[in-house]
Design an enzyme around this catalytic site. Structure first.
Site, PDB file in Angstrom:
ATOM      1  N   GLY A 252       0.823  -1.210   0.000  1.00 53.27           N
ATOM      2  CA  GLY A 252       0.000   0.000   0.000  1.00 53.27           C
ATOM      3  C   GLY A 252       0.853   1.255   0.000  1.00 53.27           C
ATOM      4  O   GLY A 252       1.903   1.312  -0.647  1.00 53.27           O
ATOM      5  N   CYS A 253       0.421   2.234   0.776  1.00 58.78           N
ATOM      6  CA  CYS A 253       1.054   3.558   0.736  1.00 58.78           C
ATOM      7  C   CYS A 253       2.518   3.550   1.174  1.00 58.78           C
ATOM      8  O   CYS A 253       3.264   4.468   0.873  1.00 58.78           O
ATOM      9  CB  CYS A 253       0.274   4.533   1.606  1.00 58.78           C
ATOM     10  SG  CYS A 253      -1.389   4.844   0.983  1.00 58.78           S
ATOM     11  N   VAL A 254       2.929   2.520   1.902  1.00 52.42           N
ATOM     12  CA  VAL A 254       4.326   2.493   2.347  1.00 52.42           C
ATOM     13  C   VAL A 254       5.236   1.933   1.243  1.00 52.42           C
ATOM     14  O   VAL A 254       6.467   1.988   1.336  1.00 52.42           O
ATOM     15  CB  VAL A 254       4.455   1.642   3.644  1.00 52.42           C
ATOM     16  CG1 VAL A 254       4.509   0.153   3.348  1.00 52.42           C
ATOM     17  CG2 VAL A 254       5.674   2.057   4.458  1.00 52.42           C
ATOM     18  N   GLY A 255       4.639   1.417   0.165  1.00 50.02           N
ATOM     19  CA  GLY A 255       5.378   0.651  -0.843  1.00 50.02           C
ATOM     20  C   GLY A 255       6.453   1.419  -1.600  1.00 50.02           C
ATOM     21  O   GLY A 255       7.452   0.819  -2.015  1.00 50.02           O
TER      22      GLY A 255
END
Lengths: 99, 349
Positions: free
Chosen positions: B138-141
């Site tokens: 997700g957004c941490v990717g």
């Protein structure tokens, strides 16, 4: 509409949309006892507006702490709104009382 | 240590301002909701001015289920991914023949063979390329992908690694889900891709050096954010706790990470932050005790193209590189995402 009917409507919304299984009583505090965070409070407001065909505004919401405050705010908005007629709502919404 | 030689970006050609999208959403919302002004305010509160979409707006109603949406994702992800990698390689002065490893991150679609495999054909990458498709961060990717590519280059210091992120968030939108998390998501998330070319120590490519990376996992926070995978596809799980996670954990985690490298927050000249949304950016600014404008590139990216999940932080990295931070200064790339977790990357410009 009686306060008891409004309270029953709030309990329905809490059960259907907020996964709140228990009873809902006027003295209960929304944040502390019903454990509503900002997204759940917004869900509650949106679903109550859908159910009662009313618009709650910021002034209403800032003063609401307990379920009883919410009942009173909904009652005020229902009085302001006057009797529901099916042709006044957005297309696709059921008139009040059909649930 | 690895260097970040170049970043490239690519978007689908369909760009819509928020007013155009809102008009379409209002018609759809009216099938269930009474107070459309409240929903519009919710949409406007995410401070997104417009977004690229994988498909022309009118095509979304034709996506009848997960298969159709994911099929469109596979097609568009290849186009966007190819364009982003070509742009990054050109910027780095390299060609597809130079690539030794390809890391691919996404959370918005699935494919086997994965998109990285299909890009070997489309880009003419060497057959020896090591592929690492990563789904689910997700957004941490974006930050985590950079960190994993830098880790790889420690083992192969004469290699070139490419990180590609493609997120086509609009293809995950559940039209029948009119819950608040989905309403927020439908206002916030946009589509596109970004690629980063990294060189190992012995390749000595120009660009900022990755000095260190850190992953931080927050136990028992699985419900904060993620997908519920349904018959219709990926349904968003988004709790109000996301900004709280930044407020509670980020200062301590950043300080501990920097201290291990003999640094403190006041030594960081540039912050590259994932723009989760206005509340998250405010929480990050507050938690890290930053100047009000320290995260301006993230705010600007949010306004211009929305939150593009793992891709966003790489776009902001590219914007930051174009502004040429003073050489020798330190930067921190920071993102948070489902897990819940954080990823930190310390760079020297």
């Amino acid at each position: 509409m009686t306060d008891a009917a409004i309270l029953a409507g709030i309990a329905d919304v809490a059960r259907e949309h907020l996964e709140w299984p228990g009873p809902v009583r006027p003295e209960m505090r929304l944040v502390e006892e019903l454990r509503l965070d900002s997204i759940k409070l917004l869900t509650l407001a949106i679903e109550l507006e859908n159910r009662f065909r009313i618009r709650l505004d910021e002034e209403d919401e800032s003063a609401i702490v307990t379920v009883g405050d919410l009942v009173a705010a909904i009652r005020r908005r229902l009085v302001d709104r006057g009797p529901w007629t099916a042709d006044r709502g957005p297309e696709g919404l059921d008139p009040e009382g059909s649930r | 240590m690895a260097s970040i030689a170049a970043v490239g970006r690519a978007f689908p050609p369909n760009y819509y301002d928020q007013d155009t999208l809102l008009a379409a959403f209002r018609t759809h919302w009216a099938t269930r909701h009474f107070n459309l002004d409240r929903l519009e305010a919710l949409h406007r509160n995410v401070l997104v001015g417009g977004r690229h979409l994988a498909l022309p707006m009118e095509d979304y109603a034709k996506l009848t289920g997960f298969g159709a949406a994911n099929g469109a994702w596979i097609e568009v992800a290849q186009e966007v991914g190819e364009a982003a990698v070509r742009a990054a390689l050109a910027e780095a002065g390299l060609t597809p023949a130079d690539v030794d490893a390809l890391f691919f991150v996404t959370v918005t679609g699935v494919a086997t063979p994965s998109i990285d495999a299909r890009l070997i054909n489309r880009l003419g990458l060497p057959a020896r390329v090591k592929r690492v498709p990563i789904f689910g961060l997700g957004c941490v990717g974006g930050a985590a992908g950079l960190a994993r590519a830098a880790d790889y280059l420690k083992a192969f210091p004469d290699h070139v690694a490419v990180l590609l992120s493609v997120e086509l968030c609009s293809l995950t939108l559940q039209r029948d889900d009119l819950s608040v998390p989905n309403l927020i998501a439908s206002g916030l998330f946009g589509d596109g891709g970004a690629a980063v070319v990294l060189g190992g120590r012995r390749r000595d490519l120009p660009g900022p050096r990755v000095l260190a990376t850190r992953s931080i996992f927050y136990p028992d926070t699985e419900g904060v954010m993620g997908w519920e995978v349904t018959d219709g596809g990926f349904k968003i799980v988004l709790s109000a706790e996301v900004p709280d996670m930044a407020r509670r954990f980020l200062r301590h985690d950043v300080d501990a990470f920097l201290a291990d490298h003999g640094l403190t927050r006041d030594r960081i000249s540039t912050w590259v932050a994932h723009p989760g949304g206005p509340k998250v950016l405010l929480a990050m600014t507050e938690a890290l005790e930053l100047q009000e404008d320290a995260l301006e590139p993230a705010w600007r990216s949010l306004r211009e193209v929305g939150n593009m999940s793992s891709t966003s932080v790489l776009l902001i990295l590219q914007d930051t590189l174009r502004r040429r931070p003073a050489a020798g200064g330190y930067g921190v790339i920071v993102a948070m995402g489902p897990g819940f977790c954080s990823e930190l990357v310390l760079v020297r410009w």
